[in-house]
Design a protein around this motif. Structure first.
Motif, PDB file in Angstrom:
ATOM      1  N   UNK A  95       1.196  -1.122  -0.268  1.00  0.00           N
ATOM      2  CA  UNK A  95      -0.490  -0.263   0.335  1.00  0.00           C
ATOM      3  C   UNK A  95       0.739   1.067   0.126  1.00  0.00           C
ATOM      4  N   UNK A  96       0.483   2.148  -0.424  1.00  0.00           N
ATOM      5  CA  UNK A  96       1.201   3.495  -0.317  1.00  0.00           C
ATOM      6  C   UNK A  96       1.620   4.473   0.898  1.00  0.00           C
ATOM      7  N   UNK A  97       1.138   3.710   1.633  1.00  0.00           N
ATOM      8  CA  UNK A  97       1.077   4.588   2.626  1.00  0.00           C
ATOM      9  C   UNK A  97       2.749   3.472   3.303  1.00  0.00           C
ATOM     10  N   UNK A  98       2.905   2.167   3.281  1.00  0.00           N
ATOM     11  CA  UNK A  98       4.092   1.782   3.713  1.00  0.00           C
ATOM     12  C   UNK A  98       4.901   1.793   2.739  1.00  0.00           C
ATOM     13  N   UNK A  99       4.861   1.938   1.202  1.00  0.00           N
ATOM     14  CA  UNK A  99       5.924   2.873   0.593  1.00  0.00           C
ATOM     15  C   UNK A  99       6.318   4.117   1.049  1.00  0.00           C
ATOM     16  N   UNK A 100       6.191   4.853   1.289  1.00  0.00           N
ATOM     17  CA  UNK A 100       6.560   6.028   1.430  1.00  0.00           C
ATOM     18  C   UNK A 100       7.109   6.706   2.604  1.00  0.00           C
ATOM     19  N   UNK A 101       6.745   5.223   3.656  1.00  0.00           N
ATOM     20  CA  UNK A 101       7.489   5.100   5.025  1.00  0.00           C
ATOM     21  C   UNK A 101       9.137   3.903   4.428  1.00  0.00           C
ATOM     22  N   UNK A 102       8.903   2.869   3.982  1.00  0.00           N
ATOM     23  CA  UNK A 102       9.947   2.361   3.632  1.00  0.00           C
ATOM     24  C   UNK A 102      11.174   2.946   2.501  1.00  0.00           C
ATOM     25  N   UNK A 103      10.457   4.032   1.772  1.00  0.00           N
ATOM     26  CA  UNK A 103      11.113   4.404   0.739  1.00  0.00           C
ATOM     27  C   UNK A 103      12.057   5.541   1.963  1.00  0.00           C
ATOM     28  N   UNK A 104      11.594   5.868   2.982  1.00  0.00           N
ATOM     29  CA  UNK A 104      11.998   7.030   3.387  1.00  0.00           C
ATOM     30  C   UNK A 104      13.223   6.208   4.410  1.00  0.00           C
ATOM     31  N   UNK A 105      13.032   5.506   5.180  1.00  0.00           N
ATOM     32  CA  UNK A 105      13.316   4.477   5.667  1.00  0.00           C
ATOM     33  C   UNK A 105      14.698   4.214   4.742  1.00  0.00           C
ATOM     34  N   UNK A 106      14.802   3.877   3.819  1.00  0.00           N
ATOM     35  CA  UNK A 106      16.016   3.183   2.851  1.00  0.00           C
ATOM     36  C   UNK A 106      16.525   4.442   2.119  1.00  0.00           C
ATOM     37  N   UNK A 107      16.185   5.695   1.963  1.00  0.00           N
ATOM     38  CA  UNK A 107      16.696   6.741   1.654  1.00  0.00           C
ATOM     39  C   UNK A 107      17.773   6.947   2.865  1.00  0.00           C
ATOM     40  N   UNK A 108      17.039   6.962   4.289  1.00  0.00           N
ATOM     41  CA  UNK A 108      18.100   7.023   5.419  1.00  0.00           C
ATOM     42  C   UNK A 108      19.173   6.490   5.338  1.00  0.00           C
ATOM     43  N   UNK A 109      18.889   5.283   5.250  1.00  0.00           N
ATOM     44  CA  UNK A 109      19.996   3.459   5.033  1.00  0.00           C
ATOM     45  C   UNK A 109      21.605   3.799   3.523  1.00  0.00           C
ATOM     46  N   UNK A 110      20.695   4.871   2.993  1.00  0.00           N
ATOM     47  CA  UNK A 110      21.619   5.140   1.612  1.00  0.00           C
ATOM     48  C   UNK A 110      21.771   3.911   0.644  1.00  0.00           C
ATOM     49  N   UNK A 111      20.299   4.105   0.368  1.00  0.00           N
ATOM     50  CA  UNK A 111      20.223   2.761  -0.425  1.00  0.00           C
ATOM     51  C   UNK A 111      19.455   3.083  -2.009  1.00  0.00           C
ATOM     52  N   UNK A 112      19.930   2.749  -2.510  1.00  0.00           N
ATOM     53  CA  UNK A 112      19.379   3.340  -4.242  1.00  0.00           C
ATOM     54  C   UNK A 112      18.221   2.476  -4.620  1.00  0.00           C
ATOM     55  N   UNK A 113      17.319   3.583  -4.133  1.00  0.00           N
ATOM     56  CA  UNK A 113      16.284   3.168  -3.964  1.00  0.00           C
ATOM     57  C   UNK A 113      14.981   3.723  -4.962  1.00  0.00           C
ATOM     58  N   UNK A 114      13.958   3.692  -5.547  1.00  0.00           N
ATOM     59  CA  UNK A 114      13.545   4.842  -6.009  1.00  0.00           C
ATOM     60  C   UNK A 114      11.885   4.264  -5.515  1.00  0.00           C
ATOM     61  N   UNK A 115      10.868   5.350  -5.424  1.00  0.00           N
ATOM     62  CA  UNK A 115       9.221   4.592  -5.380  1.00  0.00           C
ATOM     63  C   UNK A 115       8.532   5.478  -6.442  1.00  0.00           C
ATOM     64  N   UNK A 116       7.702   3.925  -7.394  1.00  0.00           N
ATOM     65  CA  UNK A 116       5.619   4.768  -8.302  1.00  0.00           C
ATOM     66  C   UNK A 116       4.893   3.979  -7.101  1.00  0.00           C
ATOM     67  N   UNK A 117       4.409   5.854  -6.708  1.00  0.00           N
ATOM     68  CA  UNK A 117       3.715   5.841  -6.229  1.00  0.00           C
ATOM     69  C   UNK A 117       2.095   6.026  -6.646  1.00  0.00           C
ATOM     70  N   UNK A 118       0.916   5.761  -6.706  1.00  0.00           N
ATOM     71  CA  UNK A 118      -0.291   5.533  -6.886  1.00  0.00           C
ATOM     72  C   UNK A 118      -0.631   6.511  -5.023  1.00  0.00           C
ATOM     73  N   UNK A 119      -1.719   7.558  -5.862  1.00  0.00           N
ATOM     74  CA  UNK A 119      -2.714   8.556  -3.869  1.00  0.00           C
ATOM     75  C   UNK A 119      -3.595   7.568  -4.055  1.00  0.00           C
ATOM     76  N   UNK A 120      -3.976   7.631  -2.151  1.00  0.00           N
ATOM     77  CA  UNK A 120      -4.157   7.059  -1.831  1.00  0.00           C
ATOM     78  C   UNK A 120      -6.133   6.772  -2.203  1.00  0.00           C
ATOM     79  N   UNK A 121      -6.401   6.609  -3.463  1.00  0.00           N
ATOM     80  CA  UNK A 121      -8.307   6.718  -4.522  1.00  0.00           C
ATOM     81  C   UNK A 121      -8.387   5.417  -3.956  1.00  0.00           C
TER      82      UNK A 121
END
Length: 121
Positions: A95-121
């Motif tokens: 789900x988008x909420x989990x993807x946003x939180x996971x992205x921020x966590x991996x960003x803080x760990x300096x991982x090479x990550x991207x997120x493709x996100x759909x709004x909560x509709x």
């Protein structure tokens, strides 16, 4: 939903998500987005397919794509997972909420990550 975190300078931090879109590093985006480490862009194709994720693939240097599918997550299609794996890219759909939180966590760990996100509709 408001998220609070800090990120290294020049990195894209997802600060808020909701039914209409996202706030990433102080900029509001309406609709689906692709979040890279250094920039965020509207996700024009907004489809969890190889063609829809082509901008992420062409970016290069990405080791993991987080796919936020709105209010409900679903597994990534096996063919998509196999195509990305052949390119050295993993994908995790949620789900988008989990993807946003996971992205921020991996960003803080300096991982090479991207997120493709759909709004909560």
């Amino acid at each position: 939903m408001e998220l609070t975190a800090s990120s290294p300078a020049g990195r894209q931090l997802i600060e808020r998500y909701g039914p209409s879109g996202f706030r990433v590093s102080g900029v509001i985006f309406t609709g689906p987005v692709l979040v890279f480490l250094d920039r965020t862009v509207p996700w024009e194709a907004a489809a969890p397919t190889l063609d829809g994720l082509r901008p992420v693939i062409e970016q290069g240097g990405i080791e993991l794509i987080l796919l936020g599918l709105g209010r409900r997550g679903a597994p990534a299609a096996p063919a998509l997972r196999a195509d990305l794996k052949a390119r050295g890219i993993g994908i995790e759909a949620m789900d988008t909420g989990a993807a946003c939180r996971t992205y921020n966590l991996l960003l803080a760990e300096d991982r090479r990550v991207a997120a493709a996100l759909l709004p909560l509709i």
